[in-house]
Scaffold this motif. Structure first.
Motif, PDB file in Angstrom:
ATOM      1  N   ASN A 420      -3.987   1.186  -4.189  1.00 43.08           N
ATOM      2  CA  ASN A 420      -2.696   0.675  -3.740  1.00 43.08           C
ATOM      3  C   ASN A 420      -1.684   1.821  -3.727  1.00 43.08           C
ATOM      4  O   ASN A 420      -0.835   1.935  -4.600  1.00 43.08           O
ATOM      5  CB  ASN A 420      -2.249  -0.457  -4.673  1.00 43.08           C
ATOM      6  CG  ASN A 420      -0.960  -1.116  -4.228  1.00 43.08           C
ATOM      7  OD1 ASN A 420      -0.220  -1.643  -5.034  1.00 43.08           O
ATOM      8  ND2 ASN A 420      -0.664  -1.083  -2.940  1.00 43.08           N
ATOM      9  N   ASP A 421      -1.818   2.689  -2.725  1.00 44.60           N
ATOM     10  CA  ASP A 421      -0.979   3.880  -2.610  1.00 44.60           C
ATOM     11  C   ASP A 421      -0.928   4.282  -1.144  1.00 44.60           C
ATOM     12  O   ASP A 421      -1.551   3.645  -0.284  1.00 44.60           O
ATOM     13  CB  ASP A 421      -1.548   5.005  -3.488  1.00 44.60           C
ATOM     14  CG  ASP A 421      -0.488   5.990  -3.953  1.00 44.60           C
ATOM     15  OD1 ASP A 421       0.569   6.073  -3.283  1.00 44.60           O
ATOM     16  OD2 ASP A 421      -0.702   6.682  -4.965  1.00 44.60           O
ATOM     17  N   ASN A 426      -4.245   8.506  -0.983  1.00 44.92           N
ATOM     18  CA  ASN A 426      -5.622   8.029  -1.032  1.00 44.92           C
ATOM     19  C   ASN A 426      -6.600   9.118  -0.596  1.00 44.92           C
ATOM     20  O   ASN A 426      -7.721   9.186  -1.090  1.00 44.92           O
ATOM     21  CB  ASN A 426      -5.791   6.784  -0.147  1.00 44.92           C
ATOM     22  CG  ASN A 426      -5.665   5.491  -0.934  1.00 44.92           C
ATOM     23  OD1 ASN A 426      -6.558   5.118  -1.696  1.00 44.92           O
ATOM     24  ND2 ASN A 426      -4.529   4.817  -0.780  1.00 44.92           N
ATOM     25  N   LYS A 461       1.420   2.547   3.186  1.00 46.59           N
ATOM     26  CA  LYS A 461       0.873   2.164   1.892  1.00 46.59           C
ATOM     27  C   LYS A 461      -0.246   1.141   2.055  1.00 46.59           C
ATOM     28  O   LYS A 461      -0.036   0.070   2.642  1.00 46.59           O
ATOM     29  CB  LYS A 461       1.971   1.602   0.977  1.00 46.59           C
ATOM     30  CG  LYS A 461       1.538   1.484  -0.477  1.00 46.59           C
ATOM     31  CD  LYS A 461       2.726   1.236  -1.386  1.00 46.59           C
ATOM     32  CE  LYS A 461       2.320   1.266  -2.851  1.00 46.59           C
ATOM     33  NZ  LYS A 461       3.466   1.093  -3.761  1.00 46.59           N
ATOM     34  N   ASP A 463      -2.833  -1.696   0.800  1.00 42.86           N
ATOM     35  CA  ASP A 463      -2.852  -2.753  -0.211  1.00 42.86           C
ATOM     36  C   ASP A 463      -3.992  -2.495  -1.188  1.00 42.86           C
ATOM     37  O   ASP A 463      -4.826  -1.595  -0.994  1.00 42.86           O
ATOM     38  CB  ASP A 463      -3.033  -4.122   0.442  1.00 42.86           C
ATOM     39  CG  ASP A 463      -1.793  -4.563   1.208  1.00 42.86           C
ATOM     40  OD1 ASP A 463      -0.713  -3.982   0.954  1.00 42.86           O
ATOM     41  OD2 ASP A 463      -1.910  -5.465   2.053  1.00 42.86           O
ATOM     42  N   ILE A 464      -4.037  -3.302  -2.244  1.00 42.31           N
ATOM     43  CA  ILE A 464      -5.112  -3.181  -3.222  1.00 42.31           C
ATOM     44  C   ILE A 464      -6.456  -3.367  -2.525  1.00 42.31           C
ATOM     45  O   ILE A 464      -6.652  -4.308  -1.751  1.00 42.31           O
ATOM     46  CB  ILE A 464      -4.939  -4.221  -4.340  1.00 42.31           C
ATOM     47  CG1 ILE A 464      -3.645  -3.962  -5.112  1.00 42.31           C
ATOM     48  CG2 ILE A 464      -6.122  -4.187  -5.301  1.00 42.31           C
ATOM     49  CD1 ILE A 464      -3.316  -5.023  -6.136  1.00 42.31           C
ATOM     50  N   LYS A 465      -7.362  -2.429  -2.776  1.00 45.82           N
ATOM     51  CA  LYS A 465      -8.696  -2.403  -2.169  1.00 45.82           C
ATOM     52  C   LYS A 465      -8.635  -2.308  -0.644  1.00 45.82           C
ATOM     53  O   LYS A 465      -9.580  -2.672   0.055  1.00 45.82           O
ATOM     54  CB  LYS A 465      -9.522  -3.621  -2.586  1.00 45.82           C
ATOM     55  CG  LYS A 465      -9.893  -3.628  -4.063  1.00 45.82           C
ATOM     56  CD  LYS A 465     -10.881  -4.722  -4.386  1.00 45.82           C
ATOM     57  CE  LYS A 465     -11.326  -4.636  -5.845  1.00 45.82           C
ATOM     58  NZ  LYS A 465     -12.306  -5.672  -6.204  1.00 45.82           N
TER      59      LYS A 465
END
Length: 572
Positions: A420-421, A426, A461, A463-465
């Motif tokens: 989540n970045d 990433n 950005k 999202d998570i996963k």
């Protein structure tokens, strides 16, 4: 308990200061009923209003001082506990990161999660309580008994009889608390495991309409946790009503015996009032001690679970280079390697023997469970082989420090993670890569056009996963991360499954052109992804059933030929 002491020890001075404040605050609190008794029996009968106001003001001052000291002590206690647990969590997180693959498998993610969260919270809660009440409750108890004995030994005798009885009750119950709370935490591990499986696999659950089945699984785990928690809570709550009843009986006896002694002229009425106040303070101190022992049962059980992680020995020591080298011009060597995950039963890998020179490429293909990923796990030393040896640049991988070894690799795992970045972070992934390196990697991974088309570009950005990215976008971002730092060894574990054939081919050409100095190992399910590589390894049940170039395997390996024909629709 040793773990709790170990992590509080660096803050010994702060703890001593906190307890000193708590000591003086408690002593101040013990003075208030004594001053009240003196006012009622000695000052009020004189009829001097000035002296009454003076002593009343003294009571107010003592009460304010008491409150200020206790508040300050409690704030110090909270600070020490928070700092101690911060260090504990950091150490546990670091230890978890350094667990070997077999150790991680042994504990499992759910129990590691619960030990990092609920167990550490139990320890922190106890640290606060033992500082806040660990001085106040004993001093109030002992000090109250001493003062009451000075005031009237007969009435204080009632306290001296009751307190040992309460102590025995607390001791007997606490003995059973630790195993009960350990069982509660184990049940919590199971609940976390079921929750994690369902959250991770929510799409599969919905797709197969298994909501009712998974609800039943969770209900069973949750019901067991509730049952264990109720059992532990009822057992540990037993002393509360017993102590309340015992102390209330004592309170009644004080009133009856005290009234008779006042009528007989043996004590003053103010003594009874002071005794009732001290009795209430002693009641609160005993209840406080009971609470400490209850929390200690939880904390010790949790501390033991945490310490079990922290004390796990390193089962992958770094070996001396001398005696663990071979003379070779190969970059990577597997020398007759055998491996099983549980060190018992059937081997996951049997007699793997191959070598790769710097810049060469190896494709690995085989059925599910044939041992493809196990080869990567051994090369990166997530596990150690049972027999044989694995060498990089002529050195056994066991002679490299973990950081030194793994800095050689760029890797995309089969189930890898987008964080989540931003997309830039990433890809850079904390390696302080510059903008050119990140953009070059994105271009080679065939993801740069997509990123440049976003409003925020590389600052977009995820999202998570990577929930806001498609499967192909996630895989190409992961490949960009793997190649961005120009690794010596590039590992792609089924990293093109979400890519179409055209994109897959373009990506492979870009990697081979721009990162040709990296030795590459690619695990794939599609022959088209690996047929152009220098070497291809065919695995079946952990055994090498084919090794060579694409053309050689078409002639020498019937299974590879069958895979090729079924996928490509061609007759070789």
């Amino acid at each position: 308990m040793n773990l709790i002491i170990r992590y509080m020890k660096p803050y010994a001075r702060r703890i001593a200061g906190s307890m000193t404040l708590k000591l003086f605050g408690t002593l101040s609190e013990l003075l208030i009923p004594y001053i009240l008794e003196y006012m009622i029996d000695q000052i009020v009968p004189l009829g001097d209003v000035t002296r009454v106001l003076l002593w009343g003001s003294l009571m107010v001052v003592v009460a304010v001082v008491c409150r200020c000291l206790n508040v300050s002590a409690n704030r110090h206690a909270v600070g020490v506990a928070a700092d101690s647990i911060r260090t504990l969590r950091h150490d546990m997180f670091q230890k978890t990161l350094n667990l070997s693959g077999s150790q991680f498998d042994q504990f499992g993610l759910p129990t590691l999660t619960s030990r990092m969260t609920s167990d550490s919270y139990n320890v922190q809660d106890f640290m606060v309580s033992v500082q806040a009440m660990g001085i106040r409750s004993p001093i109030t108890l002992i000090g109250g008994i001493i003062i009451t004995m000075i005031m009237d030994p007969v009435l204080s005798g009632i306290l001296c009889i009751l307190v040992p009885i309460l102590g025995v009750v607390i001791f007997l119950v606490t003995r059973h608390g630790i195993p009960l709370y350990d069982k509660v935490q184990t049940s919590l591990d199971r609940v976390i495991r079921v929750m994690r499986e369902n959250i991770t696999g929510i799409r599969v659950v919905k797709a197969l309409s298994k909501e009712s089945y998974e609800k039943k699984r969770f209900q069973e785990a949750n019901s067991q946790l509730t049952k264990d928690d109720i059992h532990a809570s009822i057992t540990m709550a037993t002393p509360g009503p017993l102590m309340q009843l015992t102390l209330n009986i004592g309170l009644t006896l004080v009133v009856i015996v005290g009234a008779r002694r006042v009528n007989n002229g043996l004590i003053q009425p103010g003594v009874i009032l002071a005794f009732l106040t001290y009795f209430n303070m002693i009641l609160q101190s005993v209840m406080g001690l009971n609470r400490i022992f209850m929390m200690a049962s939880k904390a010790v059980a949790s501390a033991d679970r945490i310490d079990l992680i922290l004390q796990v020995p390193d089962d992958q020591p770094v070996l001396q280079t001398e005696g663990h080298e071979i003379q070779t011009d190969a970059h990577i060597v597997f020398d007759h390697v055998f491996f099983s995950y549980h060190k018992t039963g059937e081997q996951c890998l049997s007699d793997i023997d191959l070598s790769l020179k710097q810049g060469e490429s190896l494709g690995i293909i085989g059925a599910t469970g044939s041992g493809k990923t196990s080869i990567i796990n051994l090369l990166m030393r997530f596990y150690d082989c049972d027999q044989g040896g694995i060498y990089i640049n002529g050195r056994d991988v066991r002679t490299y420090g973990k950081d030194e070894l793994r800095e050689m690799f760029g890797v995309v795992f089969q189930n890898d993670t987008i964080f989540n970045d931003t997309l830039f972070e990433n890809i850079s992934f904390g390696r302080h890569l510059n903008d050119f390196q990140v953009r070059r990697a994105a271009q080679a991974a065939n993801i740069s056009d997509f990123i440049d088309g976003l409003d925020e570009a590389y600052q977009y950005k995820a999202d998570i996963k990577g929930a806001n990215l498609s499967g192909g976008q996630k895989q190409r971002t992961l490949i960009a991360r793997a190649i961005a730092d120009h690794p010596q060894i590039l590992i792609l574990d089924d990293s093109s499954s979400a890519l179409d054939y055209k994109t897959d081919a373009a990506l492979r050409r870009a990697i081979q052109s721009d990162y040709s100095e990296s030795t590459m190992i690619m695990i794939a399910q599609r022959v088209s992804s690996i047929m152009a590589l220098d070497h291809i390894l065919v695995l079946e049940n952990g055994k090498m059933i084919g090794y060579g170039t694409h053309e050689e395997l078409l002639k020498s390996c019937p299974i590879y030929l069958d895979i090729y024909q079924s996928q490509m629709g061609e007759i070789a």
